[in-house]
Design a protein around this motif. Structure first.
Motif, PDB file in Angstrom:
ATOM      1  N   ILE A 740       0.809  -1.226   0.000  1.00 54.18           N
ATOM      2  CA  ILE A 740       0.000   0.000   0.000  1.00 54.18           C
ATOM      3  C   ILE A 740       0.839   1.271   0.000  1.00 54.18           C
ATOM      4  O   ILE A 740       0.357   2.330  -0.400  1.00 54.18           O
ATOM      5  CB  ILE A 740      -0.965   0.006   1.203  1.00 54.18           C
ATOM      6  N   ASN A 775      -2.551   3.074  -1.400  1.00 58.22           N
ATOM      7  CA  ASN A 775      -3.329   2.189  -2.282  1.00 58.22           C
ATOM      8  C   ASN A 775      -4.381   1.476  -1.434  1.00 58.22           C
ATOM      9  O   ASN A 775      -4.156   0.388  -0.908  1.00 58.22           O
ATOM     10  CB  ASN A 775      -2.393   1.187  -2.946  1.00 58.22           C
ATOM     11  N   ASN A 777      -6.996   0.004  -2.213  1.00 60.06           N
ATOM     12  CA  ASN A 777      -7.581  -1.220  -2.771  1.00 60.06           C
ATOM     13  C   ASN A 777      -7.068  -2.462  -2.052  1.00 60.06           C
ATOM     14  O   ASN A 777      -7.721  -3.506  -2.065  1.00 60.06           O
ATOM     15  CB  ASN A 777      -7.262  -1.321  -4.265  1.00 60.06           C
ATOM     16  N   ASN A 778      -5.905  -2.333  -1.446  1.00 56.13           N
ATOM     17  CA  ASN A 778      -5.315  -3.474  -0.723  1.00 56.13           C
ATOM     18  C   ASN A 778      -5.524  -3.387   0.778  1.00 56.13           C
ATOM     19  O   ASN A 778      -4.875  -4.106   1.534  1.00 56.13           O
ATOM     20  CB  ASN A 778      -3.815  -3.571  -1.027  1.00 56.13           C
ATOM     21  N   LYS A 780      -8.263  -3.952   3.670  1.00 55.28           N
ATOM     22  CA  LYS A 780      -9.579  -4.533   3.955  1.00 55.28           C
ATOM     23  C   LYS A 780     -10.093  -4.027   5.304  1.00 55.28           C
ATOM     24  O   LYS A 780      -9.325  -3.767   6.226  1.00 55.28           O
ATOM     25  CB  LYS A 780      -9.493  -6.057   3.958  1.00 55.28           C
TER      26      LYS A 780
END
Length: 1191
Positions: A740, A775, A777-778, A780
């Motif tokens: 990230i 980032n 998107n990575n 959770k």
């Protein structure tokens, strides 16, 4: 008769115990006329004389803990004789026989009747003739049984002492009835007086002595029966009479026995009660010697207790310092003199001590003045043995729990699979319906255009046909493009080409029909609604010319086809079945891959652990190599390679569980030499609860020089322990984290090391700035956690999971902190909303604020980590900020570990962190030696260690890499790499040829040896190889220089060279897989991950011997011994210099090896793939370091 009974103490007391089922009575029946003593066989005498006199053998059992109390019902005839010795009146001639015998014997003046009161119950024992009854209490627990005369069976050791009683009454003999007690027991003297003994008051065995003779009994009895006119009963009457007589006699004898024991026990307890009361003791127990697996009585004098005014009295206790089998029981008032209350408690086998208190059932207690009451238990158990027993119990419990957990997981997996299968079936049915509807629409549209014939082009005979019919399809050759064809073929199918090409045949010229008609016989498929075909001038794959009805194909309706609705139902079912099979194969392939990956991972870990254990074999190792809890191991030590070299003695000092084992350190052991070798040996018993074996060596038993592995001590993990190592809590404070917020290797290390430590069952957290360029998107489960104030601003804390790790993101509000940065008015005051990680003018201030904010977050958040791990210059301030502001103010438990990833950046900050940290590391052993003379490092070598980095095998895994065409392991490395090379050549426009391919993946900086890279490219091309470079330069001048080089090479060697001057993650994976060699010619390299990743993909590294490159790459020609010392095999090529000649030395050997020995090269690829360069081994080294920091 005279009965001597000296019983000073009763055996049992009805008020204390009414148990009457503790005795086994074995009757012996016989009849002795004229007072003659006869020794006889029990069974033969019963058959001949079922109604004779009696001899009883009474065996008392004290298995009180296992039998329920039962009151025996005894019956017998009225009379002055005691019922215990009077048989029931039998039936028939047996009664006559007895009466006649008694009448004759009473007439004899020499056989007077004798009476004696037994105990206090005034029950008399009457005997006919002169008889002797002797009761003896023995002194030993186990006397041998004499079958001919008498026996002394022993009471069970549970119950109220060891007791035995046997009686025999023999007719015609004068009897003396007495009791003899030995010196051991309740007490007494040699005269048989029963008294109290201070050491033991255990009742002794009661042993009867009776003498009789039974010779010639059978003959004499037969004669008497004849003289008396007694008629023998029939068989059935005799048996009933014998059984009735036996029951009567057993009941009577048992009652007498119980009364005698009750009297003895009551007397003993009365004396104990009197003695303890006189001494002021409010509690006593019986028996006085308590053994395991028996019942005991606990007595409390309520009048002497704090419970004297309470209504109820209860006991609450447990065993072995309150650690085993707790119990609660109610006490009842006894008939002992005084206010004595009692209850019964069973002592378990595992007890060595009984602990208890008395209470009223509420909150009023008598706890022996806060000391609790305690009764020692005589057993084979002691405190240490009980600890081992508990461990074994825990081990069994853990095994049981593990099985239960495995079963739950299996059931959960079955449930998950069942639900997944159900969902899959529903999805497949929906897809089948959708696909069926789509096909129906297409086919219905097609059927609207289909006909039964086309004039002068084609027709079918017969005109009416159905599925499964054989028809003739006629074609007019001259009607289309095949007019001049010599051969005509049909290529056909049905229902819009449902099954592909399923109808193929050669047409025949029909000589009977007028015109150019050709025909072919066609078997109409059973499910056909419409036939589809084209004509061609040859069979499939060899036809050149077609008649396809102007690209519409030919279509003919099947006039008598099956029901269309029925067809679509079946069609949907077939589509569904196909989808189900595809899903099954797909899921099975995934499951197989997952299982294989897990197996490979486990096998790799096992090999790595073995390598770890053997890594110091030149100094110390164990036999067996893997230490198991509960086993005995040998420790072998070679002092020649340590500070104890040449010492006359070597002593072994050992403990377990990081020196925290409950038994403490073992006594020092002097090690003894082994035969034919420099090693010394000693043996160690490993406890069941050991998870780590810890030891050091010394020159003397106490004191002297120690070998403690430079302060780290020696540690060997133990398998199979019943306890697990307590988890440590490690917090990483870092400014990078892959994937990230990754810039370089630091981000990879933070993520991969944390994952590896977490897999060892430790707790890991990471604190990271919340950059605006993360980032997400990575990430959770990203969510707001809390806020706190510090440094003049509010700081928001966000949490999320990254690669399975807990990450806390710190976000100063408004992106800046005025109070912290006011001292820097010329700097940009934005902190983490800058669009980048590095590169701002105020990086030092930004990361300094972050380090302080991270420590404040730990303090205000109530964290108590064991280790705070900071990295490089960017989080170096953590070390001194912690020691100056937090170590003594709420975070005292923590220790600071500092890792240097690259000493070239931020040396002043690194030097200060080295001073304040508890332990410091760098990323390889060789690099730690290379920088040991640096002023920032030299003063702190005692706490400075080199630990090699690793790679994450889950991220870099050719078996599941989505960026390569064929997944592979070491088993199919050749096929996998061949496919990857072809894909790489195709993607980059290189010529597809089987030549050696050299890959270079790097940042283009002087550190990476850019001049050596340029030379290696040209040298590879000279050797007719191919070369691919992927990387970019932060320096624009270097970047432009490589752009010019790329243009030249693409022009002159476009089919063999390609330079990709950018960052491309998918391409890097393809290069690692497709290249034969990976070149890393760094001038210096603290660790290097490129060569490790290359070997993971089966590519052979070619490196310069520096830093971590030297520690991981072992030259196939020159480093066999060095590799062997590390438990490895050679795996690449290396060189010393920093000039073109050094590169040529390694690269030429590599390329020549590829050309000259392809099989050898492939075996080398397989070998490097099977070496473990993951974090398995480094994680173990870091855990050793963490524990050493906490010592």
């Amino acid at each position: 008769m005279e009965v001597a009974l000296q019983a000073q103490r009763p055996v049992s007391c009805g008020a204390i115990s009414d148990r009457t089922d503790r005795f086994k009575i074995k009757p012996f029946l016989g009849f002795f006329p004229n007072g003659r003593k006869t020794h006889f066989s029990q069974h033969s005498w019963r058959r001949e004389f079922p109604l004779g006199g009696v001899s009883y053998r009474i065996v008392a059992s004290s298995d009180f803990s296992r039998r329920r109390q039962r009151r025996e019902s005894m019956s017998g005839p009225k009379g002055s004789g005691p019922r215990g010795f009077m048989p029931r009146t039998p039936l028939g001639t047996s009664t006559q026989k007895r009466d006649q015998r008694n009448t004759e014997e009473k007439k004899d003046p020499s056989t007077p009747t004798s009476r004696k009161y037994v105990g206090t119950g005034e029950k008399m024992l009457e005997t006919d003739g002169e008889q002797t009854v002797e009761l003896t209490q023995g002194t030993e627990a186990g006397e041998e049984q004499n079958d001919k005369v008498s026996s002394s069976p022993t009471f069970s050791e549970s119950g109220y002492g060891k007791r035995a009683l046997e009686m025999k009454v023999v007719a015609g003999e004068k009897q003396t009835f007495g009791i003899t007690e030995g010196k051991k027991g309740v007490g007494g003297d040699d005269n048989g007086k029963v008294g109290a003994d201070d050491n033991e008051t255990e009742l002794q065995k009661v042993k009867p002595i009776a003498k009789s003779a039974a010779a010639h009994a059978e003959d004499r009895t037969g004669l008497e029966e004849k003289n008396l006119g007694i008629t023998k009963p029939n068989a059935s009457e005799g048996k009933e009479s014998i059984k009735h007589d036996e029951d009567q006699s057993e009941d009577a004898s048992l009652k007498l026995k119980l009364e005698m024991e009750a009297n003895l026990l009551k007397k003993a307890l009365e004396e104990l009660a009197e003695e303890n009361f006189s001494r002021g003791n409010k509690m006593f127990y019986y028996p006085q010697v308590v053994k395991s697996d028996q019942d005991i009585k606990v007595f409390l004098n309520k009048s002497l207790s704090t419970l004297n005014s309470e209504g109820d009295v209860m006991v609450m206790g447990a065993f072995n310092d309150w650690r085993w089998k707790s119990f609660t029981a109610k006490l009842n008032k006894t008939d002992l003199q005084g206010d004595w209350w009692s209850c019964e408690v069973h002592i378990p086998e595992e007890a060595y001590k009984m602990d208890f208190v008395f209470f009223n059932g509420g909150n009023v207690y008598d706890n022996n003045n806060e000391n609790d009451f305690c009764i020692p238990v005589d057993s084979g158990m002691d405190a240490l043995a009980f600890e081992d027993f508990l461990l074994e119990e825990k081990h069994r419990e853990l095994e049981k729990l593990a099985k239960e957990q495995a079963e739950r997981e299996r059931q959960a997996e079955e449930q998950r699979r069942s639900e997944a299968e159900k969902a899959g079936r529903e999805a497949d049915r929906a897809q089948a319906r959708e696909e069926t509807e789509r096909r129906r629409e297409i086919l219905q549209h097609l059927m609207k255009k289909a006909v039964v014939s086309v004039d002068d082009v084609w027709f079918i005979e017969p005109r009416k046909f159905a599925g499964d019919d054989l028809v003739r399809l006629y074609y007019n050759r001259s009607s289309g493009p095949l007019a001049d064809a010599n051969n005509i073929w049909i290529h056909g199918s049905y229902n819009n080409w449902k099954d592909g090409l399923s109808i193929v045949g050669s047409l025949i010229k029909d000589e009977k029909k007028v015109g150019d008609w050709w025909y072919v016989e066609v078997a109409v498929p059973k499910e056909a609604l419409v036939l589809d075909w084209v004509f061609a001038d040859g069979p499939p794959q060899r036809a050149n010319l077609y008649d396809n009805n102007h690209h519409e194909d030919f279509h003919a309706i099947v006039p008598q086809s099956i029901s269309e609705e029925l067809y679509w139902v079946e069609e949907e079912h077939q589509i569904y079945k196909k989808l189900q099979e595809e899903r099954r194969l797909r899921e099975e392939a995934i499951r197989t891959k997952v299982e294989r990956t897990a197996r490979i991972k486990a096998e790799t870990k096992e090999r790595t652990l073995k390598t770890f254990l053997l890594s110091q074999k030149h100094i110390v190792y164990t036999e067996p190599l893997e230490v198991q809890a509960g086993s005995t191991v040998s420790v072998l030590y070679n002092p020649a390679n340590t500070v104890l070299n040449g010492k006359s003695e070597v002593w072994f000092r050992c403990s377990f569980n990081r020196w925290t084992h409950r038994r403490g350190p073992l006594p020092p052991q002097r090690m003894l030499p082994v035969d034919n070798g420099p090693h010394l040996r000693t043996t160690v018993k490993v406890p069941l609860d050991a998870y780590m074996m810890d030891f050091v060596f010394s020159e003397r038993e106490y004191g002297g020089i120690f070998d403690n592995r430079n302060g780290m001590d020696y540690h060997i993990p133990v398998s199979g322990s019943v306890v697990k190592e307590p988890p440590m809590h490690i917090v990483h404070i870092a400014v990078e984290m892959a994937p990230i917020a990754k810039v370089g290797g630091l981000g990879d290390v933070v993520t991969s090391l944390s994952r590896a430590i977490q897999e060892l069952n430790h707790h890991v957290d990471i604190i990271l700035p919340k950059y605006d360029c993360l980032n997400f998107n990575n990430v959770k489960h990203f969510q707001f956690n809390r806020s706190y104030s510090w440094g003049g601003t509010e700081i928001k804390v966000w949490t999320g999971k990254v690669e399975g790790l807990s990450v806390y993101f710190l976000e100063p509000q408004n992106g800046h902190c005025m109070a912290y940065l006011n001292a820097c008015p010329n700097h940009d005051k934005l902190l983490f909303c800058t669009g980048c990680i590095y590169g701002c003018k105020n990086d030092g201030e930004r990361f300094g604020f972050f380090c302080h904010a991270a420590l404040e977050f730990l303090l205000q958040g109530g964290f108590h980590p064991d280790i705070i791990h900071c990295h490089d210059w960017s989080s170096a301030p953590v070390a001194w900020l912690f020691k100056d502001h937090y170590m003594h103010y709420g975070l005292s438990k923590a220790r600071v570990v500092f890792t240097i990833h690259n000493l070239e950046y931020g040396a002043p900050l690194i030097e200060k962190a080295m001073t304040y940290s508890d332990k410091a590391t760098t990323v390889s052993h060789t690099y730690s030696r290379e920088v040991s003379g640096n002023p920032a490092i030299a003063p702190h070598l005692h706490k400075f260690h080199g630990i090699l980095n690793g790679i994450d095998p889950d991220i870099w895994d050719p078996y599941k890499d989505k960026f390569i065409p064929v997944h592979y392991t070491s088993d199919n490395v050749v096929e996998g790499k061949r496919a990857a090379k072809e894909a790489l050549q195709q993607r980059l426009g290189l010529r597809k040829s089987d030549v050696p391919l050299v890959g270079i993946i790097t940042r283009l900086t002087h550190q990476k040896g850019i001049h050596l890279i340029k030379h290696a490219i040209r040298r590879t091309l000279e050797r007719n190889g191919q070369v691919v470079l992927l990387g970019s330069a932060p320096d624009p001048r270097i970047q432009n220089d490589f752009v010019d080089l790329a243009n030249q090479l693409h022009s002159s060697h476009g089919d063999r060279a390609r330079l990709c001057l950018t960052y491309d993650e998918p391409l890097s994976h393809l290069i690692y897989a497709g290249a034969d060699f990976i070149l890393v010619p760094s001038i210096f390299e603290p660790c290097g991950l490129t060569q490790l990743t290359a070997m993971r993909y089966g590519s052979i590294p070619v490196v310069r011997k520096t830093g971590g490159l030297y520690d991981t790459v072992f030259d196939v020609d020159n480093d066999k011994e060095r590799a062997k010392a590390q438990g490895l095999e050679t795996n690449g090529f290396n060189f010393d210099g920093a000039d073109p000649g050094g590169v040529d030395y390694a690269l030429d050997r590599a390329i020549s090896g590829w050309y000259d020995g392809r099989d050898w090269f492939y075996s080398l690829c397989k070998r490097v793939m099977e070496q473990d360069w993951s974090w398995n081994r480094p994680a173990l080294d870091y855990m050793e370091l963490y524990h050493a920091a906490c010592k």
